[in-house]
Design a protein around this motif. Structure first.
Motif, PDB file in Angstrom:
ATOM      1  N   GLY A 171      59.010  35.798 115.672  1.00 18.39           N
ATOM      2  CA  GLY A 171      60.109  34.912 115.314  1.00 18.39           C
ATOM      3  C   GLY A 171      59.732  33.940 114.220  1.00 18.39           C
ATOM      4  O   GLY A 171      58.554  33.630 114.000  1.00 18.39           O
ATOM      5  N   VAL A 172      60.756  33.450 113.525  1.00 15.81           N
ATOM      6  CA  VAL A 172      60.563  32.445 112.485  1.00 15.81           C
ATOM      7  C   VAL A 172      61.743  31.482 112.522  1.00 15.81           C
ATOM      8  O   VAL A 172      62.887  31.893 112.759  1.00 15.81           O
ATOM      9  CB  VAL A 172      60.430  33.081 111.083  1.00 15.81           C
ATOM     10  N   SER A 173      61.473  30.215 112.343  1.00 18.76           N
ATOM     11  CA  SER A 173      62.527  29.213 112.208  1.00 18.76           C
ATOM     12  C   SER A 173      62.272  28.396 110.950  1.00 18.76           C
ATOM     13  O   SER A 173      61.123  28.206 110.534  1.00 18.76           O
ATOM     14  CB  SER A 173      62.597  28.296 113.435  1.00 18.76           C
ATOM     15  N   VAL A 174      63.360  27.918 110.356  1.00 18.81           N
ATOM     16  CA  VAL A 174      63.286  27.152 109.112  1.00 18.81           C
ATOM     17  C   VAL A 174      63.988  25.813 109.327  1.00 18.81           C
ATOM     18  O   VAL A 174      65.071  25.762 109.916  1.00 18.81           O
ATOM     19  CB  VAL A 174      63.942  27.915 107.941  1.00 18.81           C
ATOM     20  N   ILE A 175      63.352  24.738 108.862  1.00 15.42           N
ATOM     21  CA  ILE A 175      63.863  23.382 109.046  1.00 15.42           C
ATOM     22  C   ILE A 175      64.045  22.717 107.686  1.00 15.42           C
ATOM     23  O   ILE A 175      63.090  22.638 106.898  1.00 15.42           O
ATOM     24  CB  ILE A 175      62.898  22.511 109.881  1.00 15.42           C
ATOM     25  N   LEU A 176      65.237  22.246 107.420  1.00 15.95           N
ATOM     26  CA  LEU A 176      65.492  21.377 106.269  1.00 15.95           C
ATOM     27  C   LEU A 176      65.793  19.998 106.831  1.00 15.95           C
ATOM     28  O   LEU A 176      66.770  19.817 107.559  1.00 15.95           O
ATOM     29  CB  LEU A 176      66.669  21.888 105.440  1.00 15.95           C
ATOM     30  N   MET A 177      64.937  19.023 106.530  1.00 18.46           N
ATOM     31  CA  MET A 177      65.068  17.733 107.200  1.00 18.46           C
ATOM     32  C   MET A 177      64.816  16.568 106.258  1.00 18.46           C
ATOM     33  O   MET A 177      64.136  16.677 105.239  1.00 18.46           O
ATOM     34  CB  MET A 177      64.100  17.643 108.382  1.00 18.46           C
ATOM     35  N   LEU A 210      61.032  20.855 103.621  1.00 17.11           N
ATOM     36  CA  LEU A 210      61.459  22.198 104.007  1.00 17.11           C
ATOM     37  C   LEU A 210      60.284  22.842 104.716  1.00 17.11           C
ATOM     38  O   LEU A 210      59.230  23.071 104.120  1.00 17.11           O
ATOM     39  CB  LEU A 210      61.863  23.016 102.780  1.00 17.11           C
ATOM     40  N   LEU A 211      60.455  23.113 106.021  1.00 13.41           N
ATOM     41  CA  LEU A 211      59.365  23.574 106.863  1.00 13.41           C
ATOM     42  C   LEU A 211      59.720  24.874 107.561  1.00 13.41           C
ATOM     43  O   LEU A 211      60.903  25.223 107.676  1.00 13.41           O
ATOM     44  CB  LEU A 211      59.027  22.516 107.925  1.00 13.41           C
ATOM     45  N   ALA A 212      58.706  25.552 108.054  1.00 12.83           N
ATOM     46  CA  ALA A 212      58.922  26.769 108.836  1.00 12.83           C
ATOM     47  C   ALA A 212      57.971  26.787 110.020  1.00 12.83           C
ATOM     48  O   ALA A 212      56.853  26.256 109.962  1.00 12.83           O
ATOM     49  CB  ALA A 212      58.710  28.013 107.979  1.00 12.83           C
ATOM     50  N   ASN A 213      58.432  27.384 111.124  1.00 12.71           N
ATOM     51  CA  ASN A 213      57.591  27.699 112.280  1.00 12.71           C
ATOM     52  C   ASN A 213      57.571  29.216 112.428  1.00 12.71           C
ATOM     53  O   ASN A 213      58.628  29.859 112.371  1.00 12.71           O
ATOM     54  CB  ASN A 213      58.146  27.071 113.559  1.00 12.71           C
ATOM     55  N   ASN A 227      56.249  39.413 134.304  1.00 13.21           N
ATOM     56  CA  ASN A 227      55.862  39.460 132.903  1.00 13.21           C
ATOM     57  C   ASN A 227      54.641  38.580 132.599  1.00 13.21           C
ATOM     58  O   ASN A 227      54.696  37.355 132.719  1.00 13.21           O
ATOM     59  CB  ASN A 227      57.063  39.006 132.062  1.00 13.21           C
ATOM     60  N   LEU A 228      53.553  39.221 132.205  1.00 12.74           N
ATOM     61  CA  LEU A 228      52.365  38.526 131.721  1.00 12.74           C
ATOM     62  C   LEU A 228      52.357  38.621 130.206  1.00 12.74           C
ATOM     63  O   LEU A 228      52.516  39.715 129.643  1.00 12.74           O
ATOM     64  CB  LEU A 228      51.100  39.157 132.298  1.00 12.74           C
ATOM     65  N   ARG A 229      52.157  37.502 129.529  1.00 17.67           N
ATOM     66  CA  ARG A 229      52.278  37.492 128.078  1.00 17.67           C
ATOM     67  C   ARG A 229      51.390  36.412 127.465  1.00 17.67           C
ATOM     68  O   ARG A 229      50.991  35.463 128.137  1.00 17.67           O
ATOM     69  CB  ARG A 229      53.730  37.266 127.652  1.00 17.67           C
ATOM     70  N   VAL A 230      51.097  36.590 126.182  1.00 18.15           N
ATOM     71  CA  VAL A 230      50.370  35.575 125.418  1.00 18.15           C
ATOM     72  C   VAL A 230      51.190  35.257 124.175  1.00 18.15           C
ATOM     73  O   VAL A 230      51.896  36.109 123.636  1.00 18.15           O
ATOM     74  CB  VAL A 230      48.954  36.057 125.027  1.00 18.15           C
ATOM     75  N   GLY A 231      51.100  34.015 123.732  1.00 19.37           N
ATOM     76  CA  GLY A 231      51.873  33.591 122.575  1.00 19.37           C
ATOM     77  C   GLY A 231      51.031  32.775 121.612  1.00 19.37           C
ATOM     78  O   GLY A 231      50.015  32.179 121.987  1.00 19.37           O
ATOM     79  N   ALA A 232      51.463  32.755 120.353  1.00 20.69           N
ATOM     80  CA  ALA A 232      50.808  31.940 119.329  1.00 20.69           C
ATOM     81  C   ALA A 232      51.864  31.514 118.321  1.00 20.69           C
ATOM     82  O   ALA A 232      52.807  32.259 118.032  1.00 20.69           O
ATOM     83  CB  ALA A 232      49.683  32.719 118.639  1.00 20.69           C
ATOM     84  N   ALA A 233      51.713  30.307 117.796  1.00 19.58           N
ATOM     85  CA  ALA A 233      52.670  29.808 116.807  1.00 19.58           C
ATOM     86  C   ALA A 233      51.963  28.908 115.809  1.00 19.58           C
ATOM     87  O   ALA A 233      51.044  28.161 116.166  1.00 19.58           O
ATOM     88  CB  ALA A 233      53.806  29.046 117.486  1.00 19.58           C
ATOM     89  N   VAL A 234      52.406  29.004 114.573  1.00 23.79           N
ATOM     90  CA  VAL A 234      51.992  28.071 113.527  1.00 23.79           C
ATOM     91  C   VAL A 234      53.207  27.214 113.211  1.00 23.79           C
ATOM     92  O   VAL A 234      54.261  27.737 112.829  1.00 23.79           O
ATOM     93  CB  VAL A 234      51.492  28.793 112.269  1.00 23.79           C
ATOM     94  N   THR A 239      56.422  21.928 103.213  1.00 24.64           N
ATOM     95  CA  THR A 239      56.286  20.613 102.586  1.00 24.64           C
ATOM     96  C   THR A 239      55.995  19.555 103.647  1.00 24.64           C
ATOM     97  O   THR A 239      56.864  18.755 104.016  1.00 24.64           O
ATOM     98  CB  THR A 239      57.564  20.247 101.796  1.00 24.64           C
ATOM     99  N   THR A 240      54.748  19.552 104.121  1.00 19.03           N
ATOM    100  CA  THR A 240      54.348  18.584 105.146  1.00 19.03           C
ATOM    101  C   THR A 240      54.206  17.176 104.580  1.00 19.03           C
ATOM    102  O   THR A 240      54.176  16.203 105.320  1.00 19.03           O
ATOM    103  CB  THR A 240      53.025  19.002 105.796  1.00 19.03           C
ATOM    104  N   SER A 241      54.100  17.065 103.255  1.00 24.25           N
ATOM    105  CA  SER A 241      54.092  15.750 102.621  1.00 24.25           C
ATOM    106  C   SER A 241      55.537  15.302 102.459  1.00 24.25           C
ATOM    107  O   SER A 241      56.287  15.841 101.643  1.00 24.25           O
ATOM    108  CB  SER A 241      53.396  15.814 101.254  1.00 24.25           C
ATOM    109  N   MET A 242      55.947  14.314 103.246  1.00 27.42           N
ATOM    110  CA  MET A 242      57.346  13.908 103.336  1.00 27.42           C
ATOM    111  C   MET A 242      57.645  12.723 102.418  1.00 27.42           C
ATOM    112  O   MET A 242      58.191  11.700 102.834  1.00 27.42           O
ATOM    113  CB  MET A 242      57.690  13.546 104.782  1.00 27.42           C
ATOM    114  N   GLY A 243      57.275  12.850 101.157  1.00 25.40           N
ATOM    115  CA  GLY A 243      57.548  11.777 100.203  1.00 25.40           C
ATOM    116  C   GLY A 243      56.828  10.508 100.604  1.00 25.40           C
ATOM    117  O   GLY A 243      55.626  10.506 100.879  1.00 25.40           O
ATOM    118  N   ASP A 244      57.571   9.400 100.666  1.00 26.17           N
ATOM    119  CA  ASP A 244      56.978   8.123 101.065  1.00 26.17           C
ATOM    120  C   ASP A 244      56.943   7.946 102.578  1.00 26.17           C
ATOM    121  O   ASP A 244      56.325   7.001 103.079  1.00 26.17           O
ATOM    122  CB  ASP A 244      57.772   6.963 100.438  1.00 26.17           C
TER     123      ASP A 244
END
Length: 354
Positions: A171-177, A210-213, A227-234, A239-244
């Motif tokens: 999966g992928v999610s996109v954030i505009l904040m 503008l970020l993504a997970n 259900n046995l499962r393993v997960g990983a996420a970044v 743009t982790t630099s949020m201006g000022d």
């Protein structure tokens, strides 16, 4: 009245870092997850998977328009002082000073999030606004208030897909904040001033990101069994630099979960290891990064418990056709290592939809 509202907002609005606090930052957190120790990176029940692991969208088994989704939380210190807030004359410097002296060393915390969204299997889209503020008073002789605030709002959407005969969910999610934040110290004279609201407005810094997970969940056993499962996420790629405003860090998170059924009860047991590479480098404590959680569901009811950063958590949920209600009690670590400086908190989410 306007000044009182501003003061309460500064003192109480999930928490971000204030001076001397080493709490890990966040954008939006799930009340369900917090009841389970905030262990949620191999879960997926609603739109909150967008902020944790978007691969969890593949686990959603129904569609829902969550028209009103309001989360409100506070810590014990805030609730203990609720009468003092309303009794204080915020235009009177002596009363403001007395109030600050009474709460010296007691963290004041409140969080508010509005997150309406639509979700179904493999897809979710929503808008969000969250205010996160923490305050602490210091200096009995000349009282001051250290305030730290982050206000986020934006749009988030995500998709997921399953591969390898439903074994691998991606999966992928996109954030505009937009983010506004401050980290300031205010004197009694500042707070009692007629221009205090203008002072706050001038201190707020602003930025856009503008970020993504991106996440995966690998199902070791089939989803329709125990259900046995393993997960990983970044999380927070982009743009982790949020201006000022306050910056964000890109983090890597791991999870393992097991979901057996016992007669009419469905259960989940989850363990998360957050921020594996210690991108949030204010400390290197492993125990602060480990969360454990469990929940048991029967029809419309859910009971939850867990360990968050070594502290006990508990919660419950009621999921009716048009209304859902979730509550969680948890403790947040404000120190450099688990067990140093806990802050007891409560959070409630009300969702209306269909």
């Amino acid at each position: 009245m306007k000044k009182l509202i501003i003061l309460i907002t500064i003192l109480i609005l999930p928490s971000v870092l204030f001076a001397a606090s080493l709490e890990y930052p966040s954008i939006v957190r799930s009340t369900k997850a917090l009841g389970m120790g905030d262990a949620y990176y191999a879960m997926g029940e609603d739109q909150y998977a967008l902020f944790y692991n978007p691969a969890g969208l593949a686990r959603i088994d129904k569609s829902r328009w969550s028209i009103l989704n309001l989360q409100i939380g506070a810590n014990d210190n805030l609730m203990d002082n609720k009468n003092a807030y309303s009794d204080t004359d915020w235009d009177d410097e002596s009363e403001v000073a007395d109030f600050l002296r009474d709460i010296i060393g007691k963290h004041q915390n409140f969080n508010g999030t509005f997150f309406p969204a639509y979700y179904k299997k493999n897809f979710s889209l929503g808008v969000f606004a969250s205010a996160q503020v923490t305050g602490i008073a210091r200096n009995k002789v000349f009282p001051e208030l250290d305030a730290d605030a982050v206000i986020d709002y934006g749009i988030i959407g995500g998709i997921s897909r399953s591969f390898m005969s439903d074994k691998l969910d991606v999966g992928v999610s996109v954030i505009l904040m937009n983010r506004r934040s401050l980290s300031e110290t205010y004197s009694v004279a500042d707070i009692a001033s007629d221009e205090f609201d203008e002072i706050i407005e001038d201190d707020l810094e602003e930025g856009t990101g503008l970020l993504a997970n991106v996440g995966v969940i690998y199902n070791i056993t089939p989803k329709n069994t125990s259900n046995l499962r393993v997960g990983a996420a970044v999380n927070n790629i982009g743009t982790t630099s949020m201006g000022d405003a306050k910056d964000l860090e890109t983090t890597f998170n791991l999870s393992v979960a097991y979901s057996p059924k016992f007669g009419p009860f469905s259960t989940d047991f989850v363990a998360d290891f957050r921020d594996v590479f210690q991108a949030n480098d204010q400390d290197s404590d492993i125990a602060k990064r480990v969360n454990l959680g469990a929940q048991a569901k029967w029809k419309a009811l859910a009971l939850r418990t867990g360990l968050h950063q070594g502290y006990f958590t508990a919660g419950f949920g009621v999921d009716l056709r048009y209304v859902t209600l979730d509550y969680a009690y948890y403790q947040e670590e404000l120190g450099a290592y688990a067990g140093q400086l806990e802050d007891e908190r409560h959070v409630l989410t009300l969702s209306l939809g269909f």
